[in-house]
Design a protein around this motif. Structure first.
Motif, PDB file in Angstrom:
ATOM      1  N   GLU A  68       1.021  -1.134  -0.065  1.00  0.00           N
ATOM      2  CA  GLU A  68       0.519   0.413  -0.020  1.00  0.00           C
ATOM      3  C   GLU A  68       0.793   1.340   0.100  1.00  0.00           C
ATOM      4  O   GLU A  68       0.606   2.347  -0.564  1.00  0.00           O
ATOM      5  CB  GLU A  68      -0.773  -0.217   1.058  1.00  0.00           C
ATOM      6  CG  GLU A  68      -2.083  -1.262   1.394  1.00  0.00           C
ATOM      7  CD  GLU A  68      -2.794  -0.960   2.895  1.00  0.00           C
ATOM      8  OE1 GLU A  68      -3.571  -1.686   2.291  1.00  0.00           O
ATOM      9  OE2 GLU A  68      -3.081   0.259   3.284  1.00  0.00           O
ATOM     10  N   ILE A  72       0.685   4.154  -3.334  1.00  0.00           N
ATOM     11  CA  ILE A  72       0.550   4.896  -2.718  1.00  0.00           C
ATOM     12  C   ILE A  72       1.253   6.678  -3.202  1.00  0.00           C
ATOM     13  O   ILE A  72       0.929   7.520  -4.108  1.00  0.00           O
ATOM     14  CB  ILE A  72       0.010   5.566  -1.291  1.00  0.00           C
ATOM     15  CG1 ILE A  72      -1.222   5.311  -0.769  1.00  0.00           C
ATOM     16  CG2 ILE A  72       0.494   7.681  -0.464  1.00  0.00           C
ATOM     17  CD1 ILE A  72      -1.344   4.818   0.484  1.00  0.00           C
ATOM     18  N   ILE A 220      -6.728   4.267  -6.255  1.00  0.00           N
ATOM     19  CA  ILE A 220      -6.005   4.778  -5.154  1.00  0.00           C
ATOM     20  C   ILE A 220      -6.696   6.452  -5.339  1.00  0.00           C
ATOM     21  O   ILE A 220      -6.017   7.316  -6.301  1.00  0.00           O
ATOM     22  CB  ILE A 220      -4.495   4.617  -5.451  1.00  0.00           C
ATOM     23  CG1 ILE A 220      -4.156   3.204  -4.796  1.00  0.00           C
ATOM     24  CG2 ILE A 220      -3.805   5.388  -4.054  1.00  0.00           C
ATOM     25  CD1 ILE A 220      -2.989   3.150  -4.781  1.00  0.00           C
TER      26      ILE A 220
END
Length: 589
Positions: A68, A72, A220
């Protein structure tokens, strides 16, 4: 917008040609290999998150999922326009920002391939069926609108009847789309003018809306990294009880922590032009002036110079009794002075001339204030009534009500809707001028004064029992915080909001000190000694976070600023400063 830009370039890899080796260029090969070996090996990894493991964590606490975190960062790089670097991170880490099926889906949306995008959406594997239906509805709606725009009415009808209606989603919107078939030209004219939801969204807007409909793990959010960093900074800022600087002073390089040196705690000037007790003072809204009133029957307008020094601009004379208050008009061009049970006078700030006097036969004012638009004044009278005049002195309203004491404080909210006043010994009235209804705040003890916050959402109430209470007056009034420590037994003591986003509460005290609390926690931060008599009133500059003024029975006004000497000692800096250690006095001469 949650998607990889079309312009993302393919990653370029350095290649070694076998022909070079066969030609004997081995030294050249070794040189090239030594430079590119490490990066080339990593870049050769396939774009799959399985190589890293979805459960791998980083950080000292083991709560950050590496996949993650990398995704990001990749999203942030693309958002910042660093497409090559983002692509390299995906390749080198083996962690793609989006699954391959999601990439296909996003590309189809960008190209307006609505049928294909709906089919691909179902292959993403979303668990939430409602989200799938909502996204499908939205995509098919775009298809319908584009067909309508192209005047393909039959195809649009087919899409509505056979694809959108069976989803059983948003019946109201379905009816709106159906009505568009009756008058497509009118519907599209509304769309082109941008009115309502009928506007045909651009592809970028479609992607933004999909971002709201689909889980963040699938798409995202565009600025997710920025959001996380800002949240961290705000948490640090809000947990710092001494924070009194602008957000622009926050840094990512170190954890934020202020010290007491950010709170005005050192007397930088003493104003000595009043000849008796100073009862009230208030900074102008623009922070360029300070106004004070006194038992000596005068009021003074002080001008603040560019270097922070105060000088006497006008001494307002004409009252025959002590001046209990002086208040700035919304535009700072005029002030009102309230003579105790005498008259109210309106003054021109530039000239210092009295423009008008307001009085009512047989009764005198106890308190006064401005209309929110500056076109009238409001006053609490000795007969327990509240009177309103226009600027020319014509009485517009007068309420008597069921008040049991004189109105010691009165104010009107900035929107002009509410009039706040003390209507009984322990009760504050919030009167709605539009609905002509009254809400009451009932306290446990006698109320001596109050102050409104800048946003008009909070009320600071001083009580006889040496307690200050903060009320939230939005909706049903409720107590938010209590502040204790100052002394009050005989006199009217006033407090105020101040500092960064009004994060502090300051108050006078009968023990000759100024008290400052942290607004959110109620923690007493600092006590400021210096006056030789009770401190009756305090005011925090609305434009200078580090300037506070206090008025005292000793006849002086103290201007408080930062303790630069201690601040420098804390930072272990030795700097010469012409203002450090020098106390400036102003007697009006």
């Amino acid at each position: 917008m949650g998607v990889v830009e079309d312009t993302e370039p393919p990653l370029k890899r350095a290649k070694l040609l076998l022909a070079d080796e066969s030609n004997g260029n081995s030294s050249s090969i070794r040189a090239t290999s030594s430079v590119n070996n490490s990066l080339g090996d990593l870049m050769a990894r396939p774009l799959t998150s399985s190589s890293q493991g979805d459960d791998e964590t980083i950080g000292s606490r083991g709560v950050i999922k590496k996949s993650e975190f990398v995704r990001i960062i990749t999203r942030a790089l693309y958002s910042l326009g660093y497409g090559k670097t983002g692509a390299m991170l995906e390749e080198e880490s083996g962690i793609p920002m989006h699954q391959s099926v999601v990439k296909v889906f996003l590309q189809q949306v960008k190209e307006g391939k609505w049928d294909e995008s709906v089919a691909t959406l179902h292959r993403i594997g979303l668990v939430d069926e409602k989200a799938v239906k909502a996204a499908s509805f939205f995509l098919l709606e775009q298809k319908f609108l584009e067909l309508l725009k192209l005047e393909k009415i039959a195809d649009a009808l087919g899409t509505l009847r056979n694809e959108i209606v069976p989803l059983c989603v948003n019946t109201k919107r379905v009816h709106e789309l159906a009505s568009a078939l009756i008058s497509p030209s009118k519907f599209m004219s509304l769309s082109s003018s941008g009115k309502g939801k009928e506007s045909v969204s651009s592809r970028s807007k479609v992607l933004e809306e999909l971002q709201n409909l689909l889980p963040a793990s699938v798409m995202i959010p565009e600025k997710r990294l920025e959001c996380l960093v800002e949240s961290s900074l705000h948490i640090q800022r809000d947990s710092c009880v001494y924070h009194n600087t602008l957000d622009s002073d926050l840094s990512l390089f170190t954890d934020h922590q202020c010290g007491k040196h950010q709170i005005p705690s050192r007397t930088v000037q003493i104003l000595e032009s009043h000849t008796d007790e100073v009862w009230f003072l208030q900074f102008s809204h623009n922070g360029k002036y300070l106004a004070s009133s006194s038992k000596d029957q005068t009021a003074i307008i002080w001008e603040i110079k560019a270097d922070g020094q105060f000088s006497l601009k006008h001494k307002l004379m004409g009252h025959q009794k002590p001046v209990t208050a002086i208040l700035w008009s919304p535009d700072d061009r005029q002030v009102l002075t309230c003579g105790a049970e005498e008259v109210i006078r309106r003054w021109n700030v530039d000239s210092g001339d009295c423009i008008h006097t307001y009085e009512k036969g047989g009764v005198g004012p106890i308190s006064c204030g401005w209309y929110s638009d500056g076109q009238g004044i409001i006053a609490g009278m000795t007969d327990r009534s509240i009177c309103m005049w226009d600027l020319d002195g014509r009485e517009m309203e007068c309420w008597k009500g069921q008040r049991t004491q004189k109105v010691s404080d009165i104010a009107m909210t900035d929107d002009g809707k509410w009039v706040v006043s003390v209507c009984k010994g322990s009760v504050i009235s919030l009167f709605d001028r539009e609905a002509t209804v009254e809400r009451l705040i009932e306290e446990e003890d006698m109320i001596t004064s109050f102050s409104l916050s800048n946003d008009n959402k909070y009320l600071l109430v001083n009580l006889l029992n040496q307690e200050i209470r903060l009320w939230n007056i939005e909706g049903e009034p409720k107590i938010v915080m209590r502040y204790k420590g100052h002394k009050r037994s005989r006199f009217l003591i006033r407090s105020c909001f101040g500092g960064y986003k009004q994060a502090f509460i300051a108050s006078g005290s009968e023990d000759s000190q100024v008290y400052i609390w942290h607004r959110s926690t109620g923690k007493l931060i600092i006590e400021l000694p210096g006056h030789a008599g009770a401190v009756n009133c305090v005011s925090w500059s609305p434009t200078n976070l580090h300037m506070l003024a206090s008025a005292s029975d000793d006849g002086t006004i103290r201007i408080w600023g930062l303790d630069k000497i201690n601040q420098q000692n804390q930072k272990k800096q030795v700097q010469a400063s012409s203002s450090n250690g020098v106390l400036h006095r102003c007697n009006g001469n």
